[in-house]
Scaffold this motif. Structure first.
Motif, mmCIF file in Angstrom:
data_model
loop_
_atom_site.group_PDB
_atom_site.id
_atom_site.type_symbol
_atom_site.label_atom_id
_atom_site.label_comp_id
_atom_site.label_asym_id
_atom_site.label_seq_id
_atom_site.Cartn_x
_atom_site.Cartn_y
_atom_site.Cartn_z
ATOM 1 N N GLY A 14 -37.958 -36.834 28.291
ATOM 2 C CA GLY A 14 -37.543 -35.819 27.457
ATOM 3 C C GLY A 14 -37.995 -35.758 25.750
ATOM 4 O O GLY A 14 -37.406 -35.006 25.315
ATOM 5 N N ALA A 38 -42.128 -42.350 27.771
ATOM 6 C CA ALA A 38 -43.036 -43.188 27.925
ATOM 7 C C ALA A 38 -43.985 -43.364 26.670
ATOM 8 O O ALA A 38 -44.009 -44.902 26.215
ATOM 9 C CB ALA A 38 -43.825 -43.173 29.307
ATOM 10 N N SER A 40 -44.412 -41.319 23.920
ATOM 11 C CA SER A 40 -44.642 -40.553 22.619
ATOM 12 C C SER A 40 -43.202 -40.922 21.777
ATOM 13 O O SER A 40 -42.072 -40.221 21.671
ATOM 14 C CB SER A 40 -44.134 -39.023 22.870
ATOM 15 N N ASN A 82 -37.327 -34.361 34.695
ATOM 16 C CA ASN A 82 -38.323 -33.733 34.082
ATOM 17 C C ASN A 82 -39.675 -34.313 33.895
ATOM 18 O O ASN A 82 -40.672 -33.479 34.031
ATOM 19 C CB ASN A 82 -37.793 -33.152 32.744
ATOM 20 N N ALA A 83 -39.843 -35.533 33.955
ATOM 21 C CA ALA A 83 -40.952 -36.399 33.777
ATOM 22 C C ALA A 83 -41.995 -35.794 34.718
ATOM 23 O O ALA A 83 -41.783 -35.850 35.924
ATOM 24 C CB ALA A 83 -40.869 -37.800 33.681
ATOM 25 N N SER A 132 -42.336 -26.929 40.438
ATOM 26 C CA SER A 132 -43.133 -26.123 39.914
ATOM 27 C C SER A 132 -43.523 -24.963 40.875
ATOM 28 O O SER A 132 -43.413 -25.083 42.105
ATOM 29 C CB SER A 132 -44.625 -26.605 39.596
ATOM 30 N N TYR A 146 -51.389 -32.049 42.753
ATOM 31 C CA TYR A 146 -50.443 -31.747 42.073
ATOM 32 C C TYR A 146 -49.374 -31.100 42.769
ATOM 33 O O TYR A 146 -48.162 -31.001 42.794
ATOM 34 C CB TYR A 146 -50.855 -30.967 40.775
ATOM 35 N N GLY A 177 -43.322 -21.396 36.382
ATOM 36 C CA GLY A 177 -44.749 -21.200 36.168
ATOM 37 C C GLY A 177 -45.310 -21.423 34.778
ATOM 38 O O GLY A 177 -44.760 -22.635 34.160
ATOM 39 N N THR A 181 -46.450 -25.662 26.575
ATOM 40 C CA THR A 181 -46.122 -27.128 25.891
ATOM 41 C C THR A 181 -47.544 -27.667 25.928
ATOM 42 O O THR A 181 -48.589 -26.818 26.282
ATOM 43 C CB THR A 181 -45.393 -27.694 27.166
ATOM 44 N N ASN A 184 -49.805 -27.269 29.116
ATOM 45 C CA ASN A 184 -50.301 -25.991 29.311
ATOM 46 C C ASN A 184 -49.885 -24.900 28.175
ATOM 47 O O ASN A 184 -49.129 -24.119 28.137
ATOM 48 C CB ASN A 184 -49.509 -25.374 30.386
HETATM 49 P P1 NDP Z 1 -45.593 -32.298 28.786
HETATM 50 O O1 NDP Z 1 -46.928 -32.845 29.158
HETATM 51 O O2 NDP Z 1 -45.676 -31.279 27.629
HETATM 52 O O3 NDP Z 1 -44.242 -33.411 28.574
HETATM 53 C C1 NDP Z 1 -44.153 -34.181 29.584
HETATM 54 C C2 NDP Z 1 -42.872 -34.924 29.096
HETATM 55 O O4 NDP Z 1 -42.812 -35.969 30.135
HETATM 56 C C3 NDP Z 1 -42.804 -35.890 28.086
HETATM 57 O O5 NDP Z 1 -41.629 -36.012 27.268
HETATM 58 C C4 NDP Z 1 -43.399 -37.211 28.624
HETATM 59 O O6 NDP Z 1 -43.141 -38.204 27.749
HETATM 60 C C5 NDP Z 1 -42.526 -37.197 29.793
HETATM 61 N N1 NDP Z 1 -43.477 -37.969 30.621
HETATM 62 C C6 NDP Z 1 -44.772 -37.897 31.192
HETATM 63 N N2 NDP Z 1 -44.966 -39.115 32.125
HETATM 64 C C7 NDP Z 1 -43.734 -40.036 31.870
HETATM 65 C C8 NDP Z 1 -43.486 -41.448 32.311
HETATM 66 N N3 NDP Z 1 -44.586 -41.990 33.034
HETATM 67 N N4 NDP Z 1 -42.558 -41.884 31.960
HETATM 68 C C9 NDP Z 1 -41.567 -41.208 31.216
HETATM 69 N N5 NDP Z 1 -41.890 -39.901 30.665
HETATM 70 C C10 NDP Z 1 -42.913 -39.178 31.123
HETATM 71 O O7 NDP Z 1 -45.206 -31.371 30.008
HETATM 72 P P2 NDP Z 1 -43.997 -30.057 30.443
HETATM 73 O O8 NDP Z 1 -42.926 -30.126 29.445
HETATM 74 O O9 NDP Z 1 -45.263 -29.061 30.364
HETATM 75 O O10 NDP Z 1 -43.691 -30.544 31.912
HETATM 76 C C11 NDP Z 1 -42.684 -30.854 32.052
HETATM 77 C C12 NDP Z 1 -42.271 -30.861 33.722
HETATM 78 O O11 NDP Z 1 -42.314 -29.501 33.870
HETATM 79 C C13 NDP Z 1 -43.249 -31.536 34.545
HETATM 80 O O12 NDP Z 1 -42.717 -31.988 35.611
HETATM 81 C C14 NDP Z 1 -44.540 -30.388 34.900
HETATM 82 O O13 NDP Z 1 -45.148 -30.894 36.052
HETATM 83 C C15 NDP Z 1 -43.594 -29.368 35.141
HETATM 84 N N6 NDP Z 1 -44.103 -28.108 34.924
HETATM 85 C C16 NDP Z 1 -44.682 -27.660 33.949
HETATM 86 C C17 NDP Z 1 -45.343 -26.396 33.839
HETATM 87 C C18 NDP Z 1 -46.085 -25.971 32.477
HETATM 88 O O14 NDP Z 1 -46.789 -24.936 32.598
HETATM 89 N N7 NDP Z 1 -45.796 -26.514 31.366
HETATM 90 C C19 NDP Z 1 -45.371 -25.300 35.003
HETATM 91 C C20 NDP Z 1 -44.771 -25.966 35.943
HETATM 92 C C21 NDP Z 1 -44.053 -27.136 36.063
HETATM 93 P P3 NDP Z 1 -44.113 -39.188 26.805
HETATM 94 O O15 NDP Z 1 -45.072 -38.139 26.315
HETATM 95 O O16 NDP Z 1 -43.159 -39.776 25.893
HETATM 96 O O17 NDP Z 1 -44.744 -40.243 27.654
#
Ligand code: NDP
Length: 237
Positions: A14, A38, A40, A82-83, A132, A146, A177, A181, A184
């Motif tokens: 989150g 993890a 950030s 969400n991760a 996704s 993916y 989609g 962020t 993307n």
């Molecule tokens: P970001 O890369 O912007 O953010 C990812 C988030 O997930 C961060 O808060 C990160 O925390 C956390 N995270 C990643 N790895 C871990 C881990 N090992 N343990 C705990 N937390 C973790 O991604 P989005 O917000 O864009 O994506 C969020 C979700 O939405 C994902 O599942 C992605 O596949 C899905 N999605 C996104 C799309 C897009 O276009 N953006 C499209 C379709 C699906 P930290 O940095 O602290 O590690």
């Protein structure tokens, strides 16, 4: 007061992007929110300070950390997983360890988190995972691994909906989609190609996805379960 007042919500992943928008949305609606991150730490601390949510460092790639945090935060009214990470590259060149780590985070964590949450969850609880549109459609090269992780969530949701339906617990997948962020960015090199696939040619916002998550956690969707909810500007249409 909102439907979510006094509800306990845990968001796995989150600190940034879509997950952070989900944390803000439930916090604003009065829920008692905790979220994991993890890497950030600064972003997580800032989000905790601005929302009142609790930040917990926990790596979603490590199964027993995932299970441990869900257990310790329970009983949860709402679990949002969400991760996720996106390792997108030529299948013949991709590092197999990176693929397996993506499977750990995108597939194994949601499964084990959902099952652990259900152990303590009250009747009518909600489990929502962020998949996704690539679970349905993979219209460009390099996304096989993916897409595999996001398609896996569909079968998981269908099955767990059956397992927990007797208690009124719903299990749903939100399928974004292109969303603006860090993963993307709306002005990234692939944006034009993505918008070509879309009926509405812009990235969605993290807040728009959070709105769909709140709807699926709210009072109007008690009968919605085992289903995929795509929010993609027509990317997969
Ligand atoms: P970001 O890369 O912007 O953010 C990812 C988030 O997930 C961060 O808060 C990160 O925390 C956390 N995270 C990643 N790895 C871990 C881990 N090992 N343990 C705990 N937390 C973790 O991604 P989005 O917000 O864009 O994506 C969020 C979700 O939405 C994902 O599942 C992605 O596949 C899905 N999605 C996104 C799309 C897009 O276009 N953006 C499209 C379709 C699906 P930290 O940095 O602290 O590690």
């Amino acid at each position: 007061s909102s439907h979510f007042t006094h509800q306990k919500v845990l968001v796995i992943g989150g600190s940034r992007g879509i997950g952070a928008a989900i944390v803000r949305r439930f916090s604003k609606e009065g829920a008692d929110v905790a979220f994991t991150y993890a890497g950030s730490k600064d972003a997580a601390d800032a989000l905790a300070a601005s929302t009142g949510a609790t930040a917990i460092r926990s790596d979603a790639a490590v199964r027993d950390e995932v299970i441990g945090v869900v257990k310790a935060q329970g009983p949860l009214d709402v679990l949002v997983v969400n991760a996720g990470v996106a390792v997108i590259d030529d299948s013949l060149a991709i590092d197999p360890d990176a693929v397996d780590r993506m499977i750990d985070i995108n597939v194994r964590a949601p499964y084990h988190a959902a099952v652990e949450a259900a152990r303590q969850m009250p009747d009518g609880g909600r489990i929502i995972v962020i998949g996704s549109v690539n679970g349905d459609r993979m219209p460009f090269a390099g996304g096989a691994a993916y897409a595999l992780t996001k398609s896996a969530l569909q079968g998981m949701a269908r099955g767990l909906a059956r397992d927990f339906g007797g208690r009124g617990i719903t299990v749903n997948v939100v399928q974004p989609g292109p969303i603006d962020t860090d993963m993307n960015p709306h002005d990234g090199p692939m944006s034009g190609a993505m918008h070509d696939f879309m009926a509405i040619k812009r990235h969605g916002t993290a807040d728009e996805v959070a709105g769909m998550v709140a709807y699926l956690a709210g009072p109007e969707t008690r009968i919605v379960t085992g289903a995929m909810h795509t929010i993609d500007g027509g990317f997969g249409a």
